[in-house]
Design a protein around this motif. Structure first.
Motif, mmCIF file in Angstrom:
data_model
loop_
_atom_site.group_PDB
_atom_site.id
_atom_site.type_symbol
_atom_site.label_atom_id
_atom_site.label_comp_id
_atom_site.label_asym_id
_atom_site.label_seq_id
_atom_site.Cartn_x
_atom_site.Cartn_y
_atom_site.Cartn_z
ATOM 1 N N ASN A 535 1.733 0.480 -3.138
ATOM 2 C CA ASN A 535 2.367 1.725 -3.544
ATOM 3 C C ASN A 535 1.423 2.440 -4.503
ATOM 4 O O ASN A 535 0.282 2.005 -4.698
ATOM 5 C CB ASN A 535 3.748 1.473 -4.173
ATOM 6 N N TYR A 536 1.906 3.522 -5.092
ATOM 7 C CA TYR A 536 1.119 4.290 -6.060
ATOM 8 C C TYR A 536 1.848 4.252 -7.402
ATOM 9 O O TYR A 536 3.051 4.528 -7.473
ATOM 10 C CB TYR A 536 0.964 5.733 -5.590
ATOM 11 N N ILE A 596 5.360 6.087 -6.882
ATOM 12 C CA ILE A 596 5.582 6.718 -5.577
ATOM 13 C C ILE A 596 5.356 5.678 -4.488
ATOM 14 O O ILE A 596 4.297 5.045 -4.436
ATOM 15 C CB ILE A 596 4.635 7.915 -5.360
ATOM 16 N N GLU A 598 4.937 5.989 -1.002
ATOM 17 C CA GLU A 598 4.635 6.779 0.193
ATOM 18 C C GLU A 598 3.189 6.493 0.591
ATOM 19 O O GLU A 598 2.362 6.136 -0.243
ATOM 20 C CB GLU A 598 4.792 8.285 -0.074
ATOM 21 N N GLY A 600 -0.606 7.379 1.575
ATOM 22 C CA GLY A 600 -1.510 8.455 1.220
ATOM 23 C C GLY A 600 -2.816 7.947 0.663
ATOM 24 O O GLY A 600 -3.172 6.766 0.803
ATOM 25 N N ASN A 617 0.028 12.840 -0.155
ATOM 26 C CA ASN A 617 0.940 12.202 0.786
ATOM 27 C C ASN A 617 0.424 12.489 2.193
ATOM 28 O O ASN A 617 0.354 13.642 2.621
ATOM 29 C CB ASN A 617 2.341 12.770 0.592
ATOM 30 N N SER A 618 0.042 11.445 2.928
ATOM 31 C CA SER A 618 -0.617 11.657 4.224
ATOM 32 C C SER A 618 0.354 12.116 5.304
ATOM 33 O O SER A 618 -0.077 12.630 6.341
ATOM 34 C CB SER A 618 -1.338 10.382 4.669
ATOM 35 N N ASP A 619 1.654 11.944 5.102
ATOM 36 C CA ASP A 619 2.629 12.407 6.089
ATOM 37 C C ASP A 619 2.958 13.884 5.911
ATOM 38 O O ASP A 619 3.084 14.624 6.883
ATOM 39 C CB ASP A 619 3.907 11.568 6.007
ATOM 40 N N THR A 620 3.102 14.324 4.651
ATOM 41 C CA THR A 620 3.479 15.717 4.390
ATOM 42 C C THR A 620 2.295 16.602 4.028
ATOM 43 O O THR A 620 2.408 17.824 4.042
ATOM 44 C CB THR A 620 4.487 15.773 3.233
ATOM 45 N N LYS A 621 1.164 15.974 3.652
ATOM 46 C CA LYS A 621 -0.045 16.657 3.158
ATOM 47 C C LYS A 621 0.171 17.276 1.770
ATOM 48 O O LYS A 621 -0.691 17.997 1.272
ATOM 49 C CB LYS A 621 -0.524 17.743 4.136
ATOM 50 N N ASN A 622 1.325 16.985 1.161
ATOM 51 C CA ASN A 622 1.602 17.498 -0.177
ATOM 52 C C ASN A 622 0.910 16.654 -1.237
ATOM 53 O O ASN A 622 0.648 15.457 -1.033
ATOM 54 C CB ASN A 622 3.110 17.482 -0.453
ATOM 55 N N ASP A 624 1.658 14.747 -4.258
ATOM 56 C CA ASP A 624 2.863 14.200 -4.875
ATOM 57 C C ASP A 624 2.668 13.836 -6.347
ATOM 58 O O ASP A 624 3.642 13.632 -7.070
ATOM 59 C CB ASP A 624 3.340 12.961 -4.106
#
Length: 632
Positions: A535-536, A596, A598, A600, A617-622, A624
């Motif tokens: 995790n992060y 976090i 998620e 990434g 975040n590699s799924d949303t590209k946001n 985080d």
């Protein structure tokens, strides 16, 4: 339920070890207590699946006299270096949701039952009931992956009656497999009974071979020093003869060639490791060549191979900035591994790795990356050597274009009685040999995988948490000397990194913390990056489990640590790049500021005055999380 299962496994394991002690009364029994301990220690960290324990299952020839049954592969000639192929199963009288197809390599591998080898598999961290397959399939798929299979939409009449009516109809299914050049022939085997009770129905008549098993493949770059005027290229081929890298304006360099064998893997006479036994696959030959005479922060082209075996495509790469220059853009993460591109089952799958690779590839293609740091748990091959080829294939779009630096992790190195600091069987018997062969770093010597390098305004001290780091050890003395020698006027940022963390809400090694943390404070380390926990997590400026400083929000609301008046390092865990994520406890310690779970990677930008990190975040590209460390 868990208590009863654990008790059963303890009794089962004790019985096995007792039998082994009677069979092998010599001192070689020394390995077994650590095997027993590690089985339970790592039982929650091995991602056990039905396919992973396939070698533990009884194997039979199915009592199927079906004369129509066939399995074949749709290809145009021999296999290319990478392609998707279609495997067709036909002539099935009664489709079952337990029908599956395995890809086996080499094609002459023994897929019969190896009875009496149960103790070999204790090191995988699982004590379920087994008889065994002799050889581990590379990958497998249930035929129900074809949605028309069970409904028999693709059917054929095999026998007509005298009146012209169909008396025998059979069903068929098709599966897609992603294949990369692993140099040895492959075959496909059709099983019934699922992964739990497999039996062989049939297999392909003729093995499939690669059109060029000697192809030069998987070229990846690494820095050899802080000048950024030379870059090492490493690639894999089935040919042992030296090859070349051609680069720049007509320059070339001949490769040095090495390999490793099953004899180089760690094991025991009593309990052979997966790497030495059912997980072994010939790695071919590993070539390395240093491209010299380059310029920092510059773009060059190269290709590698030879006229005899063929050449790679021409690739454009960028050198990192030299140590002491003003700026560096880098990516850092741990615990990535790989996942199949064809949704098949494999020995060890890291589900987030595909989205992380995709995101980082876009960063590289957009020119946002000077270098990459992968800090441990690299491929998760863990003794199943063919998975290194699939991992190297996966990272090629990144590692062929920018410097790909690594640190060793537990799943590359640890094995009982091998010299690793932690004695679990996490490497599956690899003991760092494949890792150090595929990823030669600027280390002091073989099996001393620690080094430092400077890029831009950053000095990176990269350690091995898997080797002795205690006071007065060779690595401890190296750490102390390396960090004390940093010229902060040249590289103002000191980043310390390795695999296992000092701080985690899920727990860490207190001895590691107590031993090494004082070095960080004494040398005014700015940032500490670890993996291992999936995790992060980001801390305050921490020392001895206490916050010595808390970041303040800047005008954009970003946490900012002011290291002008240094207090303690900021520490972050960045192990969220692929392995199944770990949840955080409900109650986190006060020093844990951001948590976090998620997938990434961390994107970093260092100048002389500021070090900014962003968790993408590699799924949303946001983004985080983001934070800044400043010096004024």
């Amino acid at each position: 339920m868990e208590q009863r299962a654990t008790t059963h496994h303890v009794h089962k394991l004790s019985f096995i070890l007792l039998i082994l002690s009677l069979a092998f009364p010599s001192s070689s029994f020394e390995l077994r207590p650590s095997v027993a301990d590690s089985t339970f220690l790592h039982s929650n960290d091995t991602a056990i699946s039905d396919f992973r324990v396939l070698n533990r299952r009884a194997l039979f020839q199915c009592p199927d006299l079906n004369p129509y049954l066939q399995i074949n592969v749709t290809t145009q000639g021999d296999l290319s270096d990478e392609q998707f192929i279609t495997v067709n199963v036909s002539g099935v009288l009664v489709p079952s949701d337990g029908d599956w197809v395995a890809m086996v390599s080499p094609s002459f591998s023994n897929v019969t039952t190896c009875l009496g080898s149960e103790a070999y598999y204790l090191q995988t961290g699982d004590t379920s009931i087994l008889p065994l397959l002799c050889h581990y399939p590379v990958k497998a798929k249930y035929v129900t992956s074809d949605p028309s299979y069970l409904s028999c939409k693709n059917q054929k009449c095999q026998k007509y009656g005298n009146n012209g009516d169909c008396e025998v109809r059979t069903c068929a299914g098709s599966l897609s497999f992603h294949v990369v050049n692993i140099r040895t022939n492959i075959e496909f085997v059709f099983f019934a009974g699922g992964f739990s009770t497999p039996c062989i129905l049939t297999k392909t008549d003729v093995p499939l071979k690669f059109s060029n098993p000697n192809s030069p493949l998987h070229g990846h770059l690494s820095s050899i020093d802080s000048t950024a005027t030379s870059m090492r290229l490493t690639w894999v081929s089935g040919d042992k003869e030296p090859q070349q890298v051609q680069y720049g304006d007509g320059k070339s360099q001949t490769s040095e060639v090495t390999t490793f064998s099953a004899a180089d893997m760690c094991s025991s006479i009593v309990v052979p490791s997966p790497a030495k036994d059912f997980g072994w696959h010939d790695p071919g030959y590993i070539h390395t060549a240093v491209m010299s005479g380059l310029q920092p922060s510059s773009t060059f082209n190269y290709k590698y191979g030879s006229d005899a075996v063929g050449w790679s495509a021409e690739i454009q790469f960028r050198t990192p900035p030299a140590g002491g220059s003003d700026e560096l853009k880098f990516i850092v993460f741990g615990d990535m591994g790989k996942a199949p591109l064809d949704s098949s089952a494999e020995h060890y799958i890291q589900p987030g790795s595909i989205s992380v690779i995709k995101g980082m590839t876009e960063e590289v293609e957009n020119g946002n990356v000077d270098s990459i740091f992968h800090i441990g748990d690299i491929s998760y091959a863990t003794g199943f050597l063919v998975e290194w080829d699939y991992f190297l294939n996966l990272i090629t779009p990144l590692a062929s274009k920018v410097s790909y630096m690594t640190a060793i992790g537990n799943h590359e190195r640890d094995y009982s009685d091998s010299g690793s600091w932690y004695t679990g069987p996490d490497s599956g018997g690899e003991c760092g040999v494949p890792y150090e062969t595929y990823f030669p770093m600027p280390t002091p010597a073989k099996d001393k995988p620690w080094y430092s390098i400077e890029q831009g305004s950053v000095h990176f001290t990269v350690i091995s948490t898997e080797h002795d780091w205690t006071e007065k050890s060779e690595q401890y003395e190296w750490m102390k000397t390396d960090m004390a020698s940093v010229d902060r006027s040249k590289t103002p940022w000191l980043v310390f990194t390795g695999h296992r963390p000092m701080y985690s809400s899920l727990g860490a090694d207190d001895q590691f913390l107590e031993t090494v943390e004082p070095l960080l404070l004494n040398n005014k380390v700015d940032l500490v990056l670890f993996g291992h926990v999936h995790n992060y997590e980001r801390t305050c400026s921490i020392y001895n489990s206490e916050c010595l400083a808390i970041p303040e929000k800047d005008k954009n609301g970003i946490d900012t640590y002011d290291n002008t008046n240094y207090s303690a390092p900021v520490q972050a865990i960045v192990g969220m790049a692929g392995f199944s994520l770990e949840k955080f406890p409900d109650d986190a310690p006060s020093w844990s500021l951001v948590r976090i779970s998620e997938f990434g990677y961390v994107r970093a930008h260092a100048t002389k005055d500021e070090l900014k990190l962003e968790f993408v975040n590699s799924d949303t590209k946001n983004v985080d999380d983001s934070f800044i460390i400043t010096k004024k």
